[in-house]
Scaffold this motif. Structure first.
Motif, mmCIF file in Angstrom:
data_model
loop_
_atom_site.group_PDB
_atom_site.id
_atom_site.type_symbol
_atom_site.label_atom_id
_atom_site.label_comp_id
_atom_site.label_asym_id
_atom_site.label_seq_id
_atom_site.Cartn_x
_atom_site.Cartn_y
_atom_site.Cartn_z
ATOM 1 N N SER A 441 0.502 -1.368 0.042
ATOM 2 C CA SER A 441 0.086 -0.006 0.079
ATOM 3 C C SER A 441 0.730 1.259 0.130
ATOM 4 O O SER A 441 2.121 1.102 0.345
ATOM 5 C CB SER A 441 -0.807 0.034 1.337
ATOM 6 O OG SER A 441 -0.062 -0.059 2.353
ATOM 7 N N ARG A 442 0.353 2.449 -0.536
ATOM 8 C CA ARG A 442 0.717 3.736 -0.337
ATOM 9 C C ARG A 442 0.434 4.424 0.943
ATOM 10 O O ARG A 442 -0.480 4.236 1.486
ATOM 11 C CB ARG A 442 0.473 4.637 -1.559
ATOM 12 C CG ARG A 442 0.873 4.019 -2.718
ATOM 13 C CD ARG A 442 0.569 4.744 -4.121
ATOM 14 N NE ARG A 442 0.738 6.038 -4.009
ATOM 15 C CZ ARG A 442 1.834 6.535 -4.684
ATOM 16 N NH1 ARG A 442 2.605 5.619 -5.288
ATOM 17 N NH2 ARG A 442 2.114 7.785 -4.711
ATOM 18 N N THR A 444 1.459 8.036 3.521
ATOM 19 C CA THR A 444 1.865 9.406 3.459
ATOM 20 C C THR A 444 2.317 9.870 4.988
ATOM 21 O O THR A 444 1.380 9.734 5.727
ATOM 22 C CB THR A 444 0.863 10.592 2.717
ATOM 23 O OG1 THR A 444 0.722 10.185 1.755
ATOM 24 C CG2 THR A 444 1.792 12.014 2.815
ATOM 25 N N THR A 449 5.372 10.711 0.502
ATOM 26 C CA THR A 449 4.478 9.543 0.201
ATOM 27 C C THR A 449 5.547 8.415 -0.091
ATOM 28 O O THR A 449 6.515 8.578 -0.864
ATOM 29 C CB THR A 449 3.812 9.835 -1.129
ATOM 30 O OG1 THR A 449 2.808 11.093 -0.806
ATOM 31 C CG2 THR A 449 3.019 8.429 -1.532
ATOM 32 N N TYR A 450 5.177 7.263 0.438
ATOM 33 C CA TYR A 450 5.947 6.089 0.297
ATOM 34 C C TYR A 450 5.105 4.830 -0.015
ATOM 35 O O TYR A 450 3.962 4.892 0.100
ATOM 36 C CB TYR A 450 6.912 5.870 1.677
ATOM 37 C CG TYR A 450 7.615 6.636 1.782
ATOM 38 C CD1 TYR A 450 9.039 6.722 1.570
ATOM 39 C CD2 TYR A 450 7.197 7.694 2.826
ATOM 40 C CE1 TYR A 450 10.120 7.715 2.211
ATOM 41 C CE2 TYR A 450 8.086 8.657 3.251
ATOM 42 C CZ TYR A 450 9.612 8.784 2.917
ATOM 43 O OH TYR A 450 10.402 9.628 3.408
ATOM 44 N N THR A 451 5.736 3.870 -0.667
ATOM 45 C CA THR A 451 4.957 2.347 -0.919
ATOM 46 C C THR A 451 5.652 1.498 -0.274
ATOM 47 O O THR A 451 7.077 1.217 -0.449
ATOM 48 C CB THR A 451 5.205 2.312 -2.650
ATOM 49 O OG1 THR A 451 4.521 3.458 -3.300
ATOM 50 C CG2 THR A 451 4.467 1.202 -2.924
ATOM 51 N N ALA A 465 11.061 0.715 2.475
ATOM 52 C CA ALA A 465 9.710 1.176 1.657
ATOM 53 C C ALA A 465 10.407 2.086 0.445
ATOM 54 O O ALA A 465 11.677 2.478 0.549
ATOM 55 C CB ALA A 465 9.021 2.211 2.647
ATOM 56 N N TYR A 466 9.566 2.313 -0.675
ATOM 57 C CA TYR A 466 9.830 3.077 -1.651
ATOM 58 C C TYR A 466 9.553 4.354 -1.816
ATOM 59 O O TYR A 466 8.306 4.647 -1.383
ATOM 60 C CB TYR A 466 9.734 2.351 -3.041
ATOM 61 C CG TYR A 466 10.121 1.037 -3.029
ATOM 62 C CD1 TYR A 466 11.440 0.677 -3.765
ATOM 63 C CD2 TYR A 466 9.438 -0.258 -2.439
ATOM 64 C CE1 TYR A 466 11.860 -0.629 -3.817
ATOM 65 C CE2 TYR A 466 9.972 -1.569 -2.524
ATOM 66 C CZ TYR A 466 11.342 -1.897 -3.182
ATOM 67 O OH TYR A 466 11.724 -2.856 -3.058
ATOM 68 N N ASP A 467 10.196 5.248 -2.132
ATOM 69 C CA ASP A 467 9.667 6.847 -2.017
ATOM 70 C C ASP A 467 9.004 7.018 -3.531
ATOM 71 O O ASP A 467 9.001 6.066 -4.311
ATOM 72 C CB ASP A 467 10.972 7.660 -2.155
ATOM 73 C CG ASP A 467 11.973 7.648 -2.911
ATOM 74 O OD1 ASP A 467 11.612 6.870 -4.072
ATOM 75 O OD2 ASP A 467 13.005 8.233 -2.696
ATOM 76 N N THR A 468 8.329 8.413 -3.885
ATOM 77 C CA THR A 468 7.975 8.418 -5.185
ATOM 78 C C THR A 468 8.649 8.314 -6.260
ATOM 79 O O THR A 468 8.220 8.134 -7.656
ATOM 80 C CB THR A 468 7.594 10.000 -5.085
ATOM 81 O OG1 THR A 468 8.443 10.890 -4.770
ATOM 82 C CG2 THR A 468 6.438 10.158 -4.083
#
Length: 815
Positions: A441-442, A444, A449-451, A465-468
């Protein structure tokens, strides 16, 4: 600084890295590889029949492939000499080529009408390893990237041992790749040496560690720790295998000297004997420094510049040349065109090196009186005087630099504290948001915002996690570094302890003390002996208590106790016994003490976030020792007596404490201000009125009006030119030495004009021009005299021998 172009760099001394691993392998050798055992002596039909029975039998299709591959490999091995399958394997190309040997088998099989695939041969090889018909070497097994070895060995050789070992792993890493790598390493040991998990010895894991790459080494260390905790190794086994490939450990004096390959054997033996004599009174790091100074900076340098030298009795010119060389350090740098540029700069440690060499000479001279047969032949005059070892200027420069660092960093300490606290709160907010977000999920947090990753192999919560932009960020690691950066700043600024004392703080360092007057209990922090070998107790303030409480809560295990971890003594080059250290963390389930570099990196992260710069505009840098200087300076500045600050800091000499104190000399400043006040009181009050803007502007422009072609005017401020700007005649004209040529031209022009006036009979002109010419010649003479004075030596009033040799005395001989 001088620069020279060389053709090639000089030969570097041998490294000490890895010496501890070699010593441990000598103390804990791996098991001997057996030449024969029952299964390698069995015939092929018995081996193939055994592969058909549990636990070697697998699913139908895989079993068919496995049997075909095993049968072909056994037939191929029979073409090589040997009375056992292992002997045939060792004689075959397969034993020496882990990756390309299948082609040899396929080519041989084609000649007998068979067409096996590479996968079929790999399956057959695995079957023969599991049944213990062949035992490849550790290097062969480590080169294999197949993941089938671990489950196959675990299922067929020792399922109970593997289950017991896996249960010993920390729960949060059992499903990670590092735990799998640890079990894979144990599988390779059983495949290479035979036996069960309980038969593995320390030397097996040491040999495996040398055969594995960097990434797989962590799994080997995890397996070693688990086996050690199971009580499988002797008490004197190393506490950990961490950084074993780079650690030097305690090296013998002979090994320290032999790094530099000295050509004169008698001097080499003397240096080894001297270091052995000094060894009991030095820590090992000091012994390494001493060996480097004597063997490298002193004798190896003499051998490079004096062919065949073999005596400590140095001629004066040899000693002088060595002292000149040791005063500078040469660094080599390769240029883009391939040339090596040699740059020479002053050596900051030159006084220390000369002091060690001087002590070497004096020790031998003293010992020669007690043991003349042993040391007497080497006693020689010391070529280094006490003045040569003077480091007064070096210490003054260090003191000035240290004070400047403290004065520059003390005012910005509050900003550093605020940023460290903010970064920790932000890092925790990001990590908490990641833990609450579902996988994939994404989310904030803090406007970012991260995924979250779609899956994780860890038991528990993910930390990445992964950033935008799609870049992966390890939010868990960022929170760790933010916490330890904050904790380090807080503890160091409240205690002023050294970094080695900080990293040695343990749970037992926090103690209680009952005040005899009131009976109240106060917390104290016990600082273990470090530099001065004296322990001390520091009062724990409420702010420091909060920080220590946060650290204890963080490192405490699930059972409520702080895990004991071994720590490496950088001075003695040995591992300390496991202790409940406060500065520890877990990396992939492996408990480690936090290193010096990690602490410095955490500080640098905080400083980078502050945006602070130094006087040159570069990013401001803090060293852990800067907090010690700031602590002492701030304490004395706020009225703490220096002798109390000495006790708190753990200094054996109060001069050392005052050397850390960067407070401005308050008494001198106050006395100077009082002197200025008294002097102002004696002058008219109107002189101290506020200056108007017009007066200030006039004052500034007055200096501009003093600039002349020949130099500058030296008249007093507020006075007019008395010579009506006839500057050549003016006695207050300050002639610039660079304008001497212009003045000579003026003089020559005046001479020409005087000659013309005399020819024309202008006698009035002759008189005026003569005055100007004489003034010009006088100023030229003053310039020449000034330059001659600069170029000539200064007479100090001491008569020379020629001045006193002709004197006679009127005294008569009493006889």
């Amino acid at each position: 600084m001088t620069t020279t172009v060389l053709t090639a760099p000089a030969k570097a001394p041998r490294k000490l890295a890895g010496a501890e691993a070699a010593a441990l392998l000598e103390k804990f050798p791996p098991r001997e590889r057996a030449a024969s055992w029952p299964m390698t002596e069995a015939d092929s039909e018995y081996i193939l029949d055994t592969l058909q029975q549990p636990p070697f039998r697998v699913k139908r299709n895989a079993q068919v492939t496995r049997m075909v591959g095993a049968r072909i490999i056994l037939s191929w091995l029979q073409t090589f000499p040997g009375s056992t399958w292992q002997a045939c394997w060792d004689a075959s190309p397969a034993a020496h080529s882990p990756s390309g040997w299948h082609r040899d088998v396929i080519d041989w099989a084609a000649n007998v009408g068979r067409k096996p695939t590479t996968a079929c041969l790999a399956s057959g090889t695995l079957a023969l390893i599991c049944v213990d018909a062949i035992r490849p070497t550790l290097a062969w097994l480590a080169a294999s990237t197949s993941g089938a070895l671990r489950p196959a060995i675990a299922a067929t050789r020792d399922p109970d041992g593997f289950a017991r070992l896996e249960a010993q792993f920390p729960e949060d890493i059992r499903s990670t790749r590092h735990a799998s790598a640890g079990l894979q390493g144990v599988s390779r040991l059983i495949a290479a040496f035979g036996g069960l998990v309980k038969d593995i010895v320390v030397g097996d894991l040491l040999a495996l560690l040398q055969a594995t790459d960097y990434d797989a080494a962590r799994g080997v260390r995890i397996a070693y720790t688990a086996l050690r905790d199971l009580g499988q190794f002797p008490p004197d086994a190393p506490a950990t295998l961490l950084r074993l490939q780079t650690r030097a450990g305690q090296v013998t004096p002979a090994a320290l000297v032999d790094r530099y390959e000295l050509r004169c054997r008698p001097v080499r033996d003397l240096l080894v004997d001297y270091l052995t004599e000094r060894q009991p009174s030095l820590d090992h790091n000091s012994l390494i420094t001493l060996s480097s100074a004597l063997a490298n900076n002193f004798w190896a340098d003499l051998e490079r510049h004096n062919e065949g030298i073999s005596s400590l009795h140095l001629p004066a010119e040899v000693a002088a040349a060595w002292k000149a060389r040791v005063n500078v350090v040469t660094r080599r740098r390769r240029m883009p065109d391939g040339q090596v540029v040699e740059t020479t700069t002053p050596r900051s440690s030159a006084p220390a090196v000369k002091t060690l060499v001087r002590a070497f000479y004096l020790d031998i001279a003293q010992w020669a009186l007690d043991e003349p047969a042993r040391w007497g032949p080497w006693a020689a005059p010391c070529p280094i005087t006490e003045a040569d070892c003077s480091d007064k200027k070096t210490k003054q420069r260090q003191k000035t630099t240290s004070d400047q660092r403290t004065r520059e960093r003390l005012p910005v300490l509050p900003a550093l504290i605020r940023v460290a606290d903010r970064r920790l709160k932000e890092a925790r907010a990001r990590l908490d948001a990641l833990h609450t977000a579902p996988l994939g999920s994404r989310f904030t947090v803090l406007g970012e915002t991260y995924t979250a990753p779609k899956s994780t192999s860890r038991a528990g919560l993910t930390g990445q996690a992964y950033d935008t932009s799609g870049r992966r960020r390890d939010l868990e690691a960022e929170e760790k570094r933010a916490f330890w950066g904050w904790a380090t700043i807080e503890i160091l600024r409240h205690t002023g302890i050294r970094i080695e004392e900080l990293l040695e703080l343990g749970h037992h360092s926090i103690i209680r003390y009952k005040l005899p007057s009131t009976g109240e209990f106060v917390p104290l922090l016990q600082i273990a002996p470090s530099k001065t070998d004296q322990e001390r107790l520091l009062l724990v303030t409420p702010e420091l208590a909060d920080v220590l409480s946060a650290v204890v809560t963080r490192v405490r295990g699930k059972n409520g106790a702080i895990p004991s971890v071994p720590s490496y003594d950088l001075h003695e080059k040995v591992w300390n016994d496991p202790m409940p250290l406060l500065y520890q963390w877990s990396i992939s389930g492996e408990r480690r003490p936090i290193s010096h570099n990690t602490v410095r990196d955490a500080l640098n992260d905080v400083l980078l976030a502050t945006g602070l710069t130094d006087a040159t505009g570069n990013p401001l840098k803090f060293q852990p020792h800067d907090f010690r200087r700031i602590f002492i300076t701030d304490a004395i500045l706020n009225g703490l007596p220096p002798h109390i600050a000495q006790v708190i800091a753990g200094h054996s000499n109060i001069n050392t404490t005052m050397g850390y104190n960067a407070v401005y000399p308050a008494k001198a400043i106050e006395a100077h201000r009082a002197f200025i006040a008294r002097r102002r009181s004696l002058r008219p009050r109107e002189e101290y009125r506020a200056v108007t803007s017009e007066e200030w502007q006039e004052f500034l422009t007055q200096f501009e009006r003093r600039k002349l072609a020949l130099g500058s005017c030296g008249r007093a401020y507020g006075t007019d030119c008395v010579h009506e700007h006839a500057c050549v005649r003016c006695p207050v004209l300050i002639v610039d030495p660079y304008e001497r040529g212009r003045l000579v031209e003026i003089r020559d022009n005046l001479n020409d004009r005087i000659a013309e006036a005399e020819r024309e009979g202008w006698l009035g002109e002759v008189e005026g021009l003569s005055v100007s010419r004489d003034a010009a010649e006088e100023k030229i003479a003053q310039l020449d005299a000034r330059q001659k004075k600069k170029d000539s030596p200064i007479f100090l009033g001491v008569p020379s021998f020629s001045q006193i040799a002709v004197r006679t005395s009127s005294a008569t001989n009493a006889t």
